[in-house]
Design a protein around this motif. Structure first.
Motif, PDB file in Angstrom:
ATOM      1  N   PHE A  18      13.528   1.455   8.450  1.00 42.29           N
ATOM      2  CA  PHE A  18      12.184   1.555   8.088  1.00 42.29           C
ATOM      3  C   PHE A  18      11.690   0.327   7.387  1.00 42.29           C
ATOM      4  CE2 PHE A  18      13.570   5.952   8.565  1.00 42.29           C
ATOM      5  CZ  PHE A  18      12.447   6.869   8.291  1.00 42.29           C
ATOM      6  N   THR A  19      10.678  -0.013   7.716  1.00 43.34           N
ATOM      7  CA  THR A  19       9.681  -0.963   7.052  1.00 43.34           C
ATOM      8  C   THR A  19       9.097  -0.711   5.863  1.00 43.34           C
ATOM      9  OG1 THR A  19       9.356  -1.823   9.309  1.00 43.34           O
ATOM     10  CG2 THR A  19       7.949  -2.938   7.573  1.00 43.34           C
ATOM     11  N   VAL A  20       9.219  -1.558   4.716  1.00 43.08           N
ATOM     12  CA  VAL A  20       8.644  -1.371   3.702  1.00 43.08           C
ATOM     13  C   VAL A  20       7.456  -2.052   3.494  1.00 43.08           C
ATOM     14  CG1 VAL A  20       8.893  -1.953   0.938  1.00 43.08           C
ATOM     15  CG2 VAL A  20      11.142  -1.619   2.451  1.00 43.08           C
ATOM     16  N   GLN A  38      12.818  -4.802   5.438  1.00 41.84           N
ATOM     17  CA  GLN A  38      13.348  -3.488   6.301  1.00 41.84           C
ATOM     18  C   GLN A  38      14.563  -3.101   5.496  1.00 41.84           C
ATOM     19  OE1 GLN A  38      13.778  -4.446  10.397  1.00 41.84           O
ATOM     20  NE2 GLN A  38      11.830  -3.531  10.639  1.00 41.84           N
ATOM     21  N   ILE A  39      14.921  -1.619   5.474  1.00 42.41           N
ATOM     22  CA  ILE A  39      15.886  -1.158   5.066  1.00 42.41           C
ATOM     23  C   ILE A  39      16.210  -0.263   6.057  1.00 42.41           C
ATOM     24  CG2 ILE A  39      15.224  -1.256   2.362  1.00 42.41           C
ATOM     25  CD1 ILE A  39      13.932   1.274   2.446  1.00 42.41           C
ATOM     26  N   ILE A  40      17.347   0.368   5.542  1.00 42.69           N
ATOM     27  CA  ILE A  40      18.275   1.480   6.637  1.00 42.69           C
ATOM     28  C   ILE A  40      18.045   2.680   5.778  1.00 42.69           C
ATOM     29  CG2 ILE A  40      20.152   2.257   7.906  1.00 42.69           C
ATOM     30  CD1 ILE A  40      21.015  -0.494   8.131  1.00 42.69           C
ATOM     31  N   ALA A  61       8.436   2.830   4.622  1.00 41.00           N
ATOM     32  CA  ALA A  61       8.712   3.549   3.381  1.00 41.00           C
ATOM     33  C   ALA A  61       8.029   2.598   2.036  1.00 41.00           C
ATOM     34  CB  ALA A  61      10.131   3.170   3.169  1.00 41.00           C
ATOM     35  N   VAL A  62       7.847   3.350   1.089  1.00 42.20           N
ATOM     36  CA  VAL A  62       7.279   2.810  -0.108  1.00 42.20           C
ATOM     37  C   VAL A  62       8.294   3.046  -1.152  1.00 42.20           C
ATOM     38  CG1 VAL A  62       5.643   3.178  -2.122  1.00 42.20           C
ATOM     39  CG2 VAL A  62       4.981   3.424   0.443  1.00 42.20           C
ATOM     40  N   LYS A  92       0.950  -1.230  -0.089  1.00 42.50           N
ATOM     41  CA  LYS A  92      -0.164  -0.050   0.158  1.00 42.50           C
ATOM     42  C   LYS A  92       0.905   1.246   0.057  1.00 42.50           C
ATOM     43  CE  LYS A  92      -0.494   0.602   4.943  1.00 42.50           C
ATOM     44  NZ  LYS A  92      -1.384   0.722   6.190  1.00 42.50           N
ATOM     45  N   PHE A  93       0.328   2.554  -0.283  1.00 39.50           N
ATOM     46  CA  PHE A  93       0.961   3.615  -0.416  1.00 39.50           C
ATOM     47  C   PHE A  93       0.981   4.327   1.282  1.00 39.50           C
ATOM     48  CE2 PHE A  93       1.887   8.134  -1.620  1.00 39.50           C
ATOM     49  CZ  PHE A  93       2.874   7.903  -2.258  1.00 39.50           C
ATOM     50  N   LEU A  94       1.783   5.266   1.287  1.00 37.41           N
ATOM     51  CA  LEU A  94       1.685   6.166   2.653  1.00 37.41           C
ATOM     52  C   LEU A  94       0.109   6.687   2.659  1.00 37.41           C
ATOM     53  CD1 LEU A  94       4.981   7.983   2.057  1.00 37.41           C
ATOM     54  CD2 LEU A  94       4.604   5.688   3.591  1.00 37.41           C
ATOM     55  N   ASP A  95      -0.169   6.705   4.142  1.00 37.70           N
ATOM     56  CA  ASP A  95      -1.640   7.272   4.409  1.00 37.70           C
ATOM     57  C   ASP A  95      -1.200   7.783   5.754  1.00 37.70           C
ATOM     58  OD1 ASP A  95      -1.664   5.270   6.282  1.00 37.70           O
ATOM     59  OD2 ASP A  95      -2.890   3.864   4.750  1.00 37.70           O
TER      60      ASP A  95
END
Length: 405
Positions: free
Chosen positions: A193-195, A185-187, A162-163, A150-153
């Motif tokens: 941050f969780t994708v 997850q990414i840094i 993160a998207v 999903k996208f950010l909301d």
């Protein structure tokens, strides 16, 4: 009591209902002729609907494709190379939204952070990706779609989520998001941050394909983001896109409007307007030809009807019908035939247009003006085409009509 002097010589005055009944009489008695006459005008009106409806449906399909190229999208950015750098207000997107013709707006901002797949990779290698703080309403403004997740909301705006753009997901090795499994997850900078989403390619904003998008408030909390946008996206009505472009610089930066660049509307907008103009001329020409053919058919039918019904005209004149009543009878019959044919032709044309458009995969479009012209034009045709035959019938004297029958 005796009749008033002079009253016996005056023909009976017919009510409009009587004139209509006489006009319908010829239609009821000569049903085959009436059906063939109505068929002629219905073919003309059906052709009118077809030659306007099918191009209109094709035009709509073409316009939809051109609109997908961003004909109504503007992009505002600070003038580069300035010292000190130009800063846009943190509420720039909301300021742009106050412009009347603007339908949607959103913004992104470069956080100047690097992104890594894990803490084991080179901390100085950001994979050529950009970390952007993004507004919740960004996706519909740039015509984007979510491929996975999903996208950010509002629910994720303050969370470290993160998207990933299409290219960013590929470079980070995130190929998908499986439901029920732990999200990758990414840094970003020094924070995990969780994708939560992956985007499809964005033709209108290709720079976002190489970006990692994070929530606006999350960027402020975790990435030392100052809250000033670096790109503002604006969608506006196509007919007012130039007007919006002319005032957008002063709206985004009222104090120094000359230090804001606004992208020009897509060249596809000019092509779309040229297409609209060409199709409008085509519609007018084809509709005129179709109506002319239908009118000639009705006029010919009514003229032949007058020649064949001279005996009826002579008898009616001998029984006291005046010229006005004869004109009204034939003119009404002409209008009734045209109205029946116009209604039938409109229905046939709409059904045929819808069938062809669906076969081609288009959205069926029949302009309302064409539907009105189908029935209204048929009535006008009936009046125009019936004038001369009705006048000719009214000019026949009883003896002339009976002698030539």
């Amino acid at each position: 009591m005796g009749a008033a002097p002079g009253r016996l010589d005056r023909p009976a005055r017919l009510a409009p209902s009587d004139v209509l009944r006489l006009g319908l009489l010829g239609v009821r008695i000569r049903r085959l002729r009436a059906a063939l006459s109505a068929l002629g005008i219905s073919i003309g009106i059906a052709t009118l609907v077809l030659v306007t409806g099918i191009p209109a449906s094709g035009q709509q399909a073409l316009n939809d494709e051109l609109s997908a190229l961003g004909t109504n999208l503007l992009r505002g950015v600070p003038q580069p190379g300035q010292d000190p750098p130009v800063v846009l207000p943190d509420a720039a997107d909301r300021m742009a939204a106050r412009i009347g013709p603007v339908t949607a707006s959103s913004q992104v901002a470069n956080t100047h952070q690097l992104v890594h797949r894990s803490d084991l990779t080179d901390p100085h290698d950001g994979l050529g990706l950009t970390v952007l703080a993004a507004g919740d309403g960004l996706l519909p403004v740039v015509g984007g779609r979510v491929r996975a997740g999903k996208f950010l909301d509002a629910s994720t705006d303050r969370l470290p989520t993160a998207v990933l753009g299409h290219d960013a997901a590929s470079r980070l090795g995130v190929t998908g998001l499986a439901p029920g499994r732990q999200a990758p997850q990414i840094i970003v900078g020094t924070q995990w941050f969780t994708v939560v989403g992956i985007l499809d390619p964005l033709p209108l904003a290709p720079d976002l394909d190489r970006s990692v998008l994070v929530g606006w408030e999350a960027a402020k909390r975790n990435l030392a983001f100052d809250g000033h946008p670096t790109v503002v996206y604006v969608k506006a009505r196509e007919d007012a896109i130039e007007a919006v472009s002319s005032v957008l610089t002063a709206t985004l930066n009222p104090q120094l409007p000359g230090l804001v660049q606004v992208s020009r509307p897509s060249d596809a907008l000019a092509a779309k307007r040229a297409t609209d103009s060409a199709f409008s001329s085509l519609f007018l020409g084809l509709a005129s030809v179709a109506l002319l053919v239908g009118g000639i058919g009705v006029a010919n039918t009514m003229y032949i009807s007058v020649l064949e019904r001279r005996r009826e005209i002579g008898l009616r004149r001998a029984l006291g019908a005046n010229r006005g009543q004869i004109r009204g009878q034939f003119l009404t019959e002409s209008v009734v035939l045209s109205l029946l044919g116009g209604a039938a032709g409109t229905v046939i044309g709409v059904l045929a247009t819808a069938g062809y458009a669906l076969y081609e995969g288009w959205r069926p479009v029949v302009p309302l003006t064409v539907l009105g012209a189908g029935v209204g034009g048929a009535v006008v045709i009936g009046v125009v085409a019936g004038v001369y035959p009705s006048v000719r019938a009214a000019r026949l004297t009883p003896t002339e009509a009976l002698a030539s029958a």
